[in-house]
Write an enzyme that holds these catalytic residues in place. Structure first.
Site, short mmCIF file in Angstrom:
data_model
loop_
_atom_site.label_atom_id
_atom_site.label_comp_id
_atom_site.label_asym_id
_atom_site.label_seq_id
_atom_site.Cartn_x
_atom_site.Cartn_y
_atom_site.Cartn_z
N GLU A 26 -60.92 -8.10 -48.98
CA GLU A 26 -60.12 -7.44 -49.95
C GLU A 26 -58.96 -8.76 -50.22
O GLU A 26 -58.61 -9.47 -49.14
CB GLU A 26 -59.31 -6.33 -49.68
CG GLU A 26 -60.50 -5.21 -49.53
CD GLU A 26 -59.66 -3.78 -49.30
OE1 GLU A 26 -60.23 -2.97 -50.02
OE2 GLU A 26 -58.80 -3.67 -48.52
N CYS A 76 -52.53 -12.46 -52.48
CA CYS A 76 -52.58 -12.27 -51.16
C CYS A 76 -53.99 -12.56 -50.64
O CYS A 76 -54.61 -11.77 -51.18
CB CYS A 76 -52.02 -11.11 -50.57
SG CYS A 76 -52.27 -10.54 -48.79
N CYS A 95 -60.97 -8.78 -38.64
CA CYS A 95 -60.29 -9.18 -37.71
C CYS A 95 -60.24 -8.76 -36.13
O CYS A 95 -60.66 -7.84 -35.87
CB CYS A 95 -58.69 -9.06 -38.11
SG CYS A 95 -57.51 -9.73 -37.04
N GLY A 105 -57.70 -10.76 -41.58
CA GLY A 105 -57.86 -11.90 -40.39
C GLY A 105 -56.79 -12.65 -39.96
O GLY A 105 -55.74 -12.60 -40.26
N GLU A 106 -57.21 -13.34 -38.97
CA GLU A 106 -56.25 -14.37 -38.40
C GLU A 106 -56.34 -15.81 -38.88
O GLU A 106 -57.42 -16.31 -38.29
CB GLU A 106 -56.10 -13.99 -37.02
CG GLU A 106 -55.30 -15.20 -36.20
CD GLU A 106 -53.94 -15.22 -36.71
OE1 GLU A 106 -53.17 -14.30 -37.02
OE2 GLU A 106 -53.52 -16.52 -36.71
N SER A 112 -49.55 -16.77 -42.76
CA SER A 112 -49.08 -15.83 -41.75
C SER A 112 -49.64 -15.66 -40.58
O SER A 112 -50.93 -15.58 -40.55
CB SER A 112 -48.78 -14.38 -42.42
OG SER A 112 -48.53 -13.51 -41.33
N SER A 157 -45.88 -13.53 -37.20
CA SER A 157 -45.79 -11.94 -37.00
C SER A 157 -45.26 -11.39 -35.55
O SER A 157 -45.82 -11.40 -34.54
CB SER A 157 -47.18 -11.31 -37.38
OG SER A 157 -47.43 -11.65 -38.73
N ASN A 195 -45.99 0.26 -43.40
CA ASN A 195 -46.73 1.11 -44.68
C ASN A 195 -47.97 1.83 -43.79
O ASN A 195 -48.67 1.33 -42.75
CB ASN A 195 -47.65 -0.14 -45.29
CG ASN A 195 -46.54 -1.07 -45.93
OD1 ASN A 195 -45.88 -0.38 -46.70
ND2 ASN A 195 -47.02 -2.29 -46.05
N CYS A 243 -49.15 -4.64 -47.08
CA CYS A 243 -49.40 -5.47 -45.73
C CYS A 243 -50.19 -4.57 -44.55
O CYS A 243 -49.64 -3.26 -44.45
CB CYS A 243 -48.17 -5.85 -44.96
SG CYS A 243 -47.39 -7.10 -45.96
N1 SAH Z 1 -53.17 -11.96 -38.97
C1 SAH Z 1 -52.12 -12.57 -39.55
C2 SAH Z 1 -52.04 -12.14 -41.21
C3 SAH Z 1 -52.42 -10.79 -41.72
S1 SAH Z 1 -51.52 -9.57 -41.57
C4 SAH Z 1 -50.78 -12.05 -39.07
O1 SAH Z 1 -50.88 -11.44 -37.89
O2 SAH Z 1 -49.72 -12.45 -39.24
C5 SAH Z 1 -50.02 -9.99 -42.60
C6 SAH Z 1 -48.64 -9.22 -42.21
O3 SAH Z 1 -48.66 -7.74 -42.26
C7 SAH Z 1 -48.47 -9.36 -40.64
O4 SAH Z 1 -47.07 -9.76 -40.55
C8 SAH Z 1 -48.73 -8.20 -40.04
O5 SAH Z 1 -48.38 -7.98 -38.93
C9 SAH Z 1 -48.24 -7.25 -41.12
N2 SAH Z 1 -48.87 -5.66 -40.99
C10 SAH Z 1 -49.94 -5.30 -40.44
N3 SAH Z 1 -50.09 -4.02 -40.59
C11 SAH Z 1 -49.11 -3.50 -41.16
C12 SAH Z 1 -48.54 -2.21 -41.55
N4 SAH Z 1 -49.32 -1.23 -41.30
N5 SAH Z 1 -47.35 -2.31 -42.37
C13 SAH Z 1 -46.68 -3.33 -42.72
N6 SAH Z 1 -46.92 -4.39 -41.99
C14 SAH Z 1 -48.11 -4.58 -41.58
#
Ligand code: SAH
Length: 345
Positions: free
Chosen positions: A91, A104, A111, A158-159, A190, A213, A289, A332
């Site tokens: 997505e 995004c 992941c 993904g990471e 990120s 993160s 979220n 997110c």
């Molecule tokens: N793997 C990477 C990028 C994807 S997540 C990372 O960990 O940064 C992108 C951002 O969304 C990250 O900061 C992640 O921790 C955050 N995120 C993940 N789940 C979320 C949620 N349910 N609510 C708000 N932010 C969230």
């Protein structure tokens, strides 16, 4: 000879291929213009001679994807479900703005990190995306929306640092003036925080931004919500970030998701502030979220404000992320559809 995705060939190399096969060097620019500026996705569509079309068809392909689904939020955000080779689904989210539209993008399908508050890991891991698949997300969304993208955040599925080489190849093409021409400062990666990759990123000669993160300032808590912390503890991540600060001469952003009763107390805010005080950094607070399967709850607005004010008192540049697309599960951590769950595992 194996065929290559022509979008991954840089201008100099394409010029060399042209001249060594009896074509004029300027054909390279013509081909790239057709792809990146005119949106050509077949060689037939290009304003080039027949014999060059035949040559290109023999040695190259133009990688494209299928658009499987599109959901639009009442705030203008649009989420797209795309299908790549071998039934690989991802997505990507288009977030419009009056100044610069943001997209995004995803770096992997699924992941491996399994952060407890994030939906993406739940459907498992399918595979890394190729550089071509990372950039195709932008090309197709520009085509479908008719809008240009000004900011890229690699915050989708993904990471990104687990797919380092493909990510960097994609970033260079996104940034190239011959291709998508999006300024490196407008590209943010990120990561969950992989120290070796952070150092490698610092050594790249590119101005792209880094966001970590973090989500907790103590290892015991972070390991509970971000399991990979057991392998890469906070001290190692911060050490790598200091290296990035010095080497790349850039701020690091820290993302901190606020989970009610878990990491959002005044005590947590003070502990985080002490860790980051005096750093060249920013903190981006992310209200949680909702994710169906997760046990967490969003912090109250008052608590988010209190948390933010404590950080600011310590002199830390702090912002609260504005949520977009929650109604279509495009915010997110919400990227994962039941479709993905069925098809990817
Ligand atoms: N793997 C990477 C990028 C994807 S997540 C990372 O960990 O940064 C992108 C951002 O969304 C990250 O900061 C992640 O921790 C955050 N995120 C993940 N789940 C979320 C949620 N349910 N609510 C708000 N932010 C969230």
């Amino acid at each position: 000879m194996e065929k290559n995705d022509i979008k991954l060939i840089d201008t100099e190399k394409l010029k060399a291929i042209m001249t060594s096969n009896g074509f004029k060097a300027y054909r390279a620019s013509q081909i790239q213009h057709a792809i990146w500026k005119e949106g050509a996705n077949t060689f037939e569509m290009m304003p080039i001679p027949l014999n060059l079309k035949d040559f290109l068809k023999k040695h190259f392909y133009i990688y494209t994807c299928k658009v499987i689904n599109k959901s639009s939020s009442k705030d203008g955000t649009i989420k797209f479900l795309l299908e790549f080779l071998n039934k690989t689904y991802i997505e990507t989210v288009f977030i419009p703005s009056s100044s610069h539209n943001t997209q995004c993008i995803s770096s992997q399908s699924g992941c491996k990190m399994r952060c407890r508050f994030c939906a993406t890991g739940e459907s498992g891991f399918k595979r890394d995306l190729s550089a071509g698949e990372i950039i195709e997300q932008i090309l197709i969304i520009q085509k479908l929306t008719g809008e240009s993208i000004g900011n890229i955040v690699v915050m989708g599925m993904g990471e990104p640092f687990e797919n380092y080489n493909n990510l960097m190849q994609a970033i260079r093409i996104i940034n190239s003036k011959h291709a998508l021409n999006i300024g490196a400062r407008r590209i943010t990666v990120s990561t969950v925080g992989i120290p070796e990759a952070i150092k490698r990123f610092a050594d790249e000669n590119i101005q792209a931004r880094l966001s970590i993160s973090l989500h907790a300032s103590e290892n015991s808590l972070r390991s509970q919500i971000v399991p990979i912390n057991k392998k890469y503890p906070i001290e190692d991540i911060l050490k790598a970030c200091r290296y990035y600060n010095k080497k790349a001469k850039k701020y690091v952003s820290f993302e901190y998701i606020l989970l009610k009763g878990i990491n959002d107390s005044e005590k947590h805010a003070i502990s985080l502030s002490k860790r980051l005080k005096g750093w060249k950094c920013r903190v981006n607070l992310i209200p949680y979220n909702p994710v169906n399967s997760s046990e967490f709850m969003r912090s109250d607005n008052g608590q988010i404000k209190t948390f933010s004010n404590i950080l600011k008192k310590f002199g830390i540049n702090t912002t609260i992320r504005k949520e977009r697309g929650v109604d279509i599960k495009a915010a997110c951590g919400q990227l994962k559809s039941s479709f993905l769950k069925n098809k990817n595992t």
